[in-house]
Structure formats: structure tokens, C-alpha cells
Motif scaffolding. Structure first.
Motif, PDB file in Angstrom:
ATOM      1  N   THR B  43       0.946  -1.207   0.119  1.00 16.23           N
ATOM      2  CA  THR B  43       0.154  -0.101   0.046  1.00 16.23           C
ATOM      3  C   THR B  43       0.797   1.292  -0.054  1.00 16.23           C
ATOM      4  N   ALA B  44       2.011   0.992   0.854  1.00 22.09           N
ATOM      5  CA  ALA B  44       2.791   2.408   0.902  1.00 22.09           C
ATOM      6  C   ALA B  44       3.420   2.724  -0.353  1.00 22.09           C
ATOM      7  N   SER B  45       3.902   1.552  -1.295  1.00 21.04           N
ATOM      8  CA  SER B  45       4.487   1.899  -2.551  1.00 21.04           C
ATOM      9  C   SER B  45       3.643   2.612  -3.410  1.00 21.04           C
ATOM     10  N   GLY B  46       2.330   2.530  -3.024  1.00 19.35           N
ATOM     11  CA  GLY B  46       1.409   3.370  -4.039  1.00 19.35           C
ATOM     12  C   GLY B  46       0.854   4.688  -3.248  1.00 19.35           C
ATOM     13  N   PHE B  47       1.366   4.854  -2.039  1.00 16.22           N
ATOM     14  CA  PHE B  47       1.247   5.967  -1.411  1.00 16.22           C
ATOM     15  C   PHE B  47       2.117   7.144  -1.832  1.00 16.22           C
ATOM     16  N   GLY B  48       3.149   7.038  -2.146  1.00 10.26           N
ATOM     17  CA  GLY B  48       4.171   7.956  -2.668  1.00 10.26           C
ATOM     18  C   GLY B  48       3.636   9.175  -3.710  1.00 10.26           C
ATOM     19  N   PRO B  49       3.060   8.734  -4.914  1.00  8.17           N
ATOM     20  CA  PRO B  49       2.579   9.866  -5.603  1.00  8.17           C
ATOM     21  C   PRO B  49       1.502  10.581  -5.051  1.00  8.17           C
ATOM     22  N   ILE B  50       0.721  10.048  -4.206  1.00  5.80           N
ATOM     23  CA  ILE B  50      -0.603  10.578  -3.618  1.00  5.80           C
ATOM     24  C   ILE B  50      -0.012  11.754  -2.613  1.00  5.80           C
ATOM     25  N   ALA B  51       0.753  11.293  -1.816  1.00  7.15           N
ATOM     26  CA  ALA B  51       1.482  12.073  -0.760  1.00  7.15           C
ATOM     27  C   ALA B  51       2.183  13.237  -1.599  1.00  7.15           C
ATOM     28  N   LEU B  52       2.792  13.000  -2.769  1.00  4.14           N
ATOM     29  CA  LEU B  52       3.372  13.991  -3.314  1.00  4.14           C
ATOM     30  C   LEU B  52       2.474  14.935  -3.828  1.00  4.14           C
ATOM     31  N   LEU B  53       1.405  14.471  -4.200  1.00  4.41           N
ATOM     32  CA  LEU B  53       0.324  15.372  -4.835  1.00  4.41           C
ATOM     33  C   LEU B  53      -0.370  16.322  -4.008  1.00  4.41           C
ATOM     34  N   PHE B  54      -0.530  15.744  -2.467  1.00  2.48           N
ATOM     35  CA  PHE B  54      -0.899  16.515  -1.371  1.00  2.48           C
ATOM     36  C   PHE B  54      -0.110  17.373  -0.930  1.00  2.48           C
ATOM     37  N   THR B  55       1.301  17.143  -0.801  1.00  2.00           N
ATOM     38  CA  THR B  55       2.237  18.141  -0.481  1.00  2.00           C
ATOM     39  C   THR B  55       2.275  19.231  -1.507  1.00  2.00           C
ATOM     40  N   SER B  56       2.417  18.997  -2.590  1.00  2.00           N
ATOM     41  CA  SER B  56       2.433  20.056  -3.657  1.00  2.00           C
ATOM     42  C   SER B  56       0.862  20.948  -3.554  1.00  2.00           C
ATOM     43  N   LEU B  57      -0.100  20.343  -3.039  1.00  3.67           N
ATOM     44  CA  LEU B  57      -1.219  21.155  -2.992  1.00  3.67           C
ATOM     45  C   LEU B  57      -0.927  22.202  -1.639  1.00  3.67           C
ATOM     46  N   LEU B  58      -0.395  21.552  -0.729  1.00  4.68           N
ATOM     47  CA  LEU B  58      -0.208  22.324   0.705  1.00  4.68           C
ATOM     48  C   LEU B  58       0.958  23.409   0.648  1.00  4.68           C
ATOM     49  N   ALA B  59       1.806  23.031  -0.226  1.00  2.10           N
ATOM     50  CA  ALA B  59       2.910  24.114  -0.225  1.00  2.10           C
ATOM     51  C   ALA B  59       2.431  25.574  -0.612  1.00  2.10           C
ATOM     52  N   PRO B  60       1.744  25.623  -1.738  1.00  5.34           N
ATOM     53  CA  PRO B  60       1.348  27.203  -1.817  1.00  5.34           C
ATOM     54  C   PRO B  60       0.473  27.587  -0.737  1.00  5.34           C
ATOM     55  N   MET B  61      -0.292  26.822  -0.141  1.00  5.89           N
ATOM     56  CA  MET B  61      -0.912  27.473   0.816  1.00  5.89           C
ATOM     57  C   MET B  61      -0.208  27.793   2.058  1.00  5.89           C
ATOM     58  N   ALA B  62       0.893  27.155   2.374  1.00  5.94           N
ATOM     59  CA  ALA B  62       1.958  27.489   3.580  1.00  5.94           C
ATOM     60  C   ALA B  62       2.650  28.858   3.020  1.00  5.94           C
ATOM     61  N   LEU B  63       3.120  28.729   1.753  1.00 11.21           N
ATOM     62  CA  LEU B  63       3.751  30.009   1.408  1.00 11.21           C
ATOM     63  C   LEU B  63       2.768  31.273   1.371  1.00 11.21           C
ATOM     64  N   TRP B  64       1.507  31.080   1.033  1.00  7.54           N
ATOM     65  CA  TRP B  64       0.598  32.257   1.214  1.00  7.54           C
ATOM     66  C   TRP B  64       0.545  32.490   2.538  1.00  7.54           C
ATOM     67  N   LEU B  65       0.275  31.635   3.555  1.00  5.43           N
ATOM     68  CA  LEU B  65       0.121  32.321   4.885  1.00  5.43           C
ATOM     69  C   LEU B  65       1.469  32.774   5.534  1.00  5.43           C
ATOM     70  N   TYR B  66       2.634  32.553   4.780  1.00  4.69           N
ATOM     71  CA  TYR B  66       3.740  32.822   5.423  1.00  4.69           C
ATOM     72  C   TYR B  66       3.714  34.605   4.723  1.00  4.69           C
ATOM     73  N   ALA B  67       3.488  34.628   3.442  1.00  2.00           N
ATOM     74  CA  ALA B  67       3.405  35.921   2.777  1.00  2.00           C
ATOM     75  C   ALA B  67       2.528  36.847   3.419  1.00  2.00           C
ATOM     76  N   LEU B  68       1.426  36.395   3.805  1.00  2.00           N
ATOM     77  CA  LEU B  68       0.433  36.928   4.430  1.00  2.00           C
ATOM     78  C   LEU B  68       0.874  37.553   5.946  1.00  2.00           C
ATOM     79  N   LEU B  69       1.612  37.002   6.690  1.00  2.00           N
ATOM     80  CA  LEU B  69       2.209  37.408   7.938  1.00  2.00           C
ATOM     81  C   LEU B  69       3.348  38.339   7.756  1.00  2.00           C
ATOM     82  N   ARG B  70       4.047  38.236   6.902  1.00  2.00           N
ATOM     83  CA  ARG B  70       5.234  39.149   6.484  1.00  2.00           C
ATOM     84  C   ARG B  70       4.638  40.388   5.873  1.00  2.00           C
ATOM     85  N   VAL B  71       3.448  40.489   5.333  1.00  2.00           N
ATOM     86  CA  VAL B  71       2.890  41.723   4.864  1.00  2.00           C
ATOM     87  C   VAL B  71       2.279  42.285   6.181  1.00  2.00           C
TER      88      VAL B  71
END
Lengths: 308, 323
Positions: B43-71
Motif C-alpha cells: 500500500t505504501a508503495s502506491g502512497f508516494g505519488p498521492i503524498a507528493l500530490l497533497f504536499t504540492s497542494l499544501l505548499a502554496p497554501m503554506a507560502l501564502w500564509l507566510y506571505a500574509l504574515l510578512r505583509v
């Protein structure tokens, strides 16, 4: 001596289809050939004997009265299934190691035993290749290796020689005999008489779900011989040829359908001797001669009629 | 030669005595654990691509939050920066955790649709069930191993996310909430116990969701066997239940009761039932009854899925239709 597997009026239905009907068998150690045409019920019977499927009615007991899935039967039954019954993504070594671990073998020993079992069946180069990449013959040997890897009391081999080349057919046949020699009951299924004759001491004939006969292979051969002889002859002048054969007194009956002459005789040798002079005498051209009735399917039909 | 036209004349090749075989018993728990480890790796061997997809979706959100706090120019985030009034901290956190838990449920459902739903169908197609059951493994053992593996892999994701969310909130509001922060919620929990209890609730309810949805996905997998059919059935069942729930909400007007019939919400029922401990403000008796109905539906999903699976595995299609 203990009866290794005992079937008592065992029937298995799949909806309206009866796969096995009223099977009665008591088998001890030795090699048994389960012989029947495709769809006769061999696979269902073997899977019931392996405890993998329940009979609809009747009972099966193993090793002196144990019921299906009794804990005492752990590792006592092994099966080599027919068809493509292997997970494609695993490697042979991974699969066998897992199956041995499931059989209670320790982690350290399982890997070694799996490797030895696969190498024993000529799969040294294929140990770490995904099963999907193996040839049919190699996959067949993986299935055999997993069945031979545990010291089972009842070893069920469903069409074990399928897809094997002649060298491996011989080696596997020898392995089957050696396994039976150590007190195991080995059941080998096939639809080819010559295949099971080479390994099995006794044969069980199954047809349309019914066990129609059982005995040594010599007895089965005698049954075939008892059935008389017949030929179908495709010729330009079948009626003239029939008259010539009748004149020789070599046939008991004749029948013509289109350009095919069907003849029955008491003795195949006499019929074969009479055929060439009859062809010459009738001045007919013969395109094809086929033997009738000495094949297993016609024997199965005849035996099924008797049982009915 | 035996010709069994006479029933008394059975093919009989060896003398029968009732000397019972006493073979070594195999510890089935070890076999199940072994099988679960094997399935989890797969199961975990098939988990890699899905985890990558979710991480790639979360990364812009984290960057947005960081930018907001900086502003905004704030170096730290606290209750004041987030605009949470004094005394409302607990209610704010519980509400946030609720949103997080809903998102986590959707994530678990997606993971099970993608990774879990095809598994038993694949075993049935490949004929691997026959090999597993030819060893000392019973259907229940196989089922436990399958659920442990797929729920376990999903639970790693939910647990990591839960740790991040709880630690993040505790960092903002402090590990021990002041007495005033709990005042509005009138909860029975002390400020010091608030975050540990919240973590346990999220963690436990996350596990329950992973197990229940894994069972449901496996049940779908046992009903249809071709390619993507199990995943479609699983997703279809969830969407159908959402449709029924919406129809119920339009008809009955009792939002929480109607929502309980939605599989997605039913799976969350244990959490929302338990969070009454943390924030009992919105816990009138009717709401508790609706929560109990949701809990009952959750139990029905688990029991029903188990029943379907056990029935299937007790007589599985070992031969792809061959007799």
C-alpha cells in the motif's frame, strides 16, 4: 495407515450448475491421477479436497477425521492451482518467502528455504524478477515451488505439467513420485491420459462432475480396449467402399453421411488390414481416416452412460 | 477397478483408520501480522505519488500564509493577531479542529478510494486469495491484515497532520489555556488538559475513520472486481449518500439529523460526538441525539462492511468463474 482424505457423497453446486456430484473417495499415500475432460469438475474437486471451498452437501475429512480448517491441518495440505493464480507485482522470492512465513517458518529460514525451493525448480535467474515478467513455464514452476516448499501430507497439483517443456515435465514427474514415496498423498489432475499415466499409480476418472471409474492405469487402458474399434473415412465413393469392406467381413456396421463413411468393427487390427484392399477394390479415393471411440472423451461418455 | 454405478462400490484405495493427525499448529496471529506488514509495504508503495500530490497542494497554501504574515509585519502569531476575543480561545480552537477534521476525512476517503479500494479485487483477479488461504490463514485473519495495512498507512498521514495542527495551535494559544479561555465553553476540562485531550480525540477519531473507511473500501472491492470499478463504487456510494443527505436536509429541515445520513459525515460522528466534552455550548439534547444517530450509522458501516467482506472471503471466487 491413515486415510489422508475422505469424501463422503460430496456435491458442489454453483447456482444451478452441478460441478461435482456425489463424490465418494478414500485416499491414502501414493500418487493419484484425476483424469477428466475440460469442465469435468477436476478443479472444483481439488479445491474442495484442499479445503478452499465448502461442499454444498456431503462431507470431507482429512487425516483421520479432521474437519475443514481444523488447526491440526496447518501446513498438512498444499495446492498448486491451475491457471494464472499468482500476484503479478511480487517477485518469486518475495511471494515464496511470504507464503513460508505464513506457514510459520521463521524470518531467517523462510528466505533461505524459498530461495532453495525456487533454485530447485530452475528459477535461480528469476528470483528477483516480478512474476508478470516471467514466461508461462516459469510461472508454472513458481506455483510448483510454493506447493513443494512445505512438507504437506496432501499435495494437490492441478494440471501441474501445463506449460512445462519436456525436460521439466520429466523432472517434475520425478519430484512428484519422490514426494509420494515419503508417505504423502499426491493428487495430479489432467485431461491427458499419457500425462498422468507417467506419474500416477491409480487413476480417478471424472466426467460431468461424477466419478465414473477408478483403478490402475492398466485397468483404464483395458477399458479403452474393450470398447471395440471404429473409423471415420472421408472418401470420394463412400458407399462403394462400405460395400467392399462388408464383402471382406471386417466390419459390423456402416453408416454414410455426405462423403464420410463411419464403420464399426470388433477388432481394429482386422479392420486396418481390410481397409487397403477394400479401397483398391472399390476404386475410391480416400482423403482422411480417423479412429473413433478409442479416445478418452468417448470413454468418459460411455462410462457416464453406465453410471446413469 | 471401481465403477461406482453401485453406490456401495466407492473408489477406495487405502485402508481407513481413525488415527488423527497431530500436526504442528501455526500461530495465526504471527501469520496475520506478517501478512499485514506485506500488505502495508504494498500500500505504501502506491502512497508516494498521492503524498507528493497533497504536499504540492499544501505548499502554496503554506507560502501564502507566510506571505500574509510578512505583509502584516507580525513576527509572532497570537490570539490577538488572529482576532480571537478573550474567552473565545477554546471555542475558536475547537471550531478550527472541526474544519481540520472534515478536511482530514475527505483526505482519508480519497486515499482509500485510490489505494485501498482496488486491493481485494486485485487479489481476486490474480488468484492470490487461493494461495493465501492455502496457508494457515483464515478469512478473518486475511481481512484483519488487509484493514490493518490500509488503515495503518492512512493513519500515518492523519497522525502526522494531527500532530502538526495541535502543536501549531498550542504554540499560538499556549499549552495551558488560561481559565478565562475556557469560560465561554463551560467545558469540564482544565486548561492544562485541553490540548492533550484534543489531540487524543483527533488522533483516536482519525484512526476510527481510517478503519471504517478502509472496511467500506474493501467491501466495495469484494463486490466488483474489474479495474477501477471498486474505486468508482466506493466514491459512488459516498456521493449517493451525500445526495440522500441533501434531499433529507431539504425535506426535513433538521440539518444535523439529515447530515448524519451522509457517509462522509457519518464517518466523522465519533469525533463530533466526543468533542461535546471540549465545547458543550452547542450541545442541546437534540444535537446529542443526532450525534448518537451518526454514531449508530458509523457502527452500521463498520458492521455491514465486515459482514459483506466475511461473506465474500468465506467462499471467494478462487478460479475466476471456472468450475
Amino acid at each position: 495407515m491413515t486415510a489422508i482424505v475422505q469424501l463422503d457423497r460430496t456435491t458442489r453446486r454453483f447456482g444451478p450448475h452441478v460441478a461435482v456430484l456425489d463424490a465418494d473417495l478414500t485416499l491414502g499415500p501414493g500418487v493419484y491421477g484425476l483424469l477428466g475432460p475440460n469442465g469435468a469438475g477436476k478443479t472444483t474437486l481439488m479445491r474442495m479436497m484442499a479445503g478452499l471451498i465448502r461442499p454444498t452437501t456431503g462431507t470431507i475429512t482429512w487425516l483421520g477425521g479432521h474437519k475443514r480448517r481444523a488447526r491440526e491441518l496447518d501446513n498438512a495440505i498444499a495446492i498448486c492451482p491451475d491457471g494464472e493464480q499468482l500476484p503479478p507485482r511480487e517477485t518469486p522470492l518475495e511471494l515464496l518467502t511470504l507464503l513460508l512465513r505464513l506457514s510459520g517458518v521463521s524470518a531467517r529460514d523462510a528466505g533461505e528455504r524459498a530461495e532453495a525451493a525456487l533454485i530447485d525448480l530452475g528459477l535461480k535467474e528469476e528470483l528477483d524478477r516480478p512474476i508478470a515478467q516471467l514466461s508461462r513455464g516459469q510461472r508454472q514452476r513458481v506455483k510448483l515451488a510454493q506447493a513443494f516448499a512445505i512438507p504437506a501430507k496432501l499435495l494437490l497439483l492441478d494440471e501441474p505439467l501445463n506449460a512445462l517443456d519436456p525436460v521439466w515435465r520429466l523432472k517434475v514427474s520425478e519430484r512428484i513420485k519422490a514426494t509420494a514415496g515419503s508417505g504423502t498423498c499426491v493428487i495430479v489432475s489432467s485431461h491427458v491420459l499419457a500425462e498422468v499415466e507417467a506419474v500416477a499409480e491409480r487413476l480417478i476418472l471424472i466426467f460431468k462432475g461424477r466419478i465414473v471409474a477408478a483403478g490402475t492405469h492398466l485397468e483404464i487402458r483395458e477399458l479403452l480396449d474393450e470398447r471395440g474399434a471404429g473409423l471415420s473415412i472421408t472418401a470420394t465413393e463412400p458407399r462403394k467402399l462400405a460395400a467392399a469392406l462388408m464383402a471382406h467381413g471386417a466390419v459390423t456396421s456402416t453408416r454414410v453421411e455426405d462423403d464420410i463413411l463411419y464403420v464399426d468393427a470388433d477388432d481394429m487390427q482386422t479392420l486396418c488390414k481390410a481397409l487397403p484392399p477394400a479401397v483398391v477394390a472399390s476404386k475410391t479415393q480416400v482423403w482422411e481416416v480417423r479412429a473413433q471411440g478409442d479416445d478418452l472423451v468417448s470413454l468418459f461418455h460411455a462410462l457416464a452412460d453406465e453410471v446413469r | 477397478m471401481n465403477r461406482p454405478n453401485d453406490p456401495a462400490e466407492r473408489p477406495f484405495f487405502a485402508p481407513t483408520q481413525f488415527e488423527r493427525h497431530r500436526g504442528p499448529r501455526v500461530d495465526e496471529n504471527r501469520s496475520v501480522a506478517q501478512l499485514a506488514r506485506f500488505f502495508a509495504r504494498r500500500t505504501a508503495s502506491g502512497f508516494g505519488p498521492i503524498a507528493l500530490l497533497f504536499t504540492s497542494l499544501l505548499a502554496p497554501m503554506a507560502l501564502w500564509l507566510y506571505a500574509l504574515l510578512r505583509v502584516q509585519g507580525s513576527a509572532t502569531i497570537g490570539a490577538a493577531e488572529l482576532g480571537v476575543a478573550a474567552g473565545q480561545e477554546a471555542a475558536f480552537v475547537v471550531e478550527n479542529f472541526g474544519y481540520f477534521f472534515q478536511a482530514m476525512t475527505v483526505w482519508v476517503l480519497l486515499v482509500h478510494a485510490a489505494l485501498t479500494a482496488p486491493q481485494i479485487a486485485a487479489d481476486a483477479r490474480a488468484g492470490a486469495l487461493l494461495l493465501y488461504f492455502s496457508r494457515p490463514v483464515r478469512p478473518a485473519g486475511y481481512l484483519v491484515a488487509r484493514v490493518m495495512a490500509s488503515a495503518g498507512v492512512a493513519a500515518i498521514g492523519t497522525s502526522l497532520a494531527t500532530i502538526i495542527v495541535v502543536v501549531g495551535h498550542a504554540h499560538v494559544f499556549g499549552w495551558t489555556l488560561p481559565a478565562g479561555a475556557l469560560e465561554a465553553s463551560r467545558g469540564a476540562i482544565s486548561g492544562a488538559a485541553f490540548f492533550p485531550v484534543a489531540f487524543m480525540l483527533l488522533f483516536g477519531a482519525g484512526l476510527l475513520i481510517c478503519v471504517a473507511s478502509a472496511l467500506a473500501a474493501h467491501a466495495c472491492s469484494s463486490l466488483v472486481h474489474r479495474g477501477g470499478q471498486p474505486a468508482l463504487l466506493y466514491a459512488g456510494a459516498i456521493l449517493a449518500s451525500v445526495g440522500i443527505s441533501w434531499a433529507g436536509q431539504l425535506t426535513w429541515g433538521r440539518t444535523s439529523l439529515a447530515r448524519a445520513f451522509d457517509l462522509h459525515h457519518a464517518l466523522q460522528a465519533p469525533y463530533f460526538f466526543a468533542t461535546r466534552l471540549l465545547d458543550p455550548v452547542d450541545a442541546p439534547p437534540a444535537s446529542m441525539i443526532d450525534g448518537a444517530i451518526g454514531l449508530g450509522l458509523w457502527a452500521a458501516i463498520v458492521a455491514g462492511s465486515w459482514w459483506i467482506l466475511h461473506r465474500f472471503l468465506s467462499n471467494p471466487p478462487l478460479s475466476r468463474g471456472r468450475a
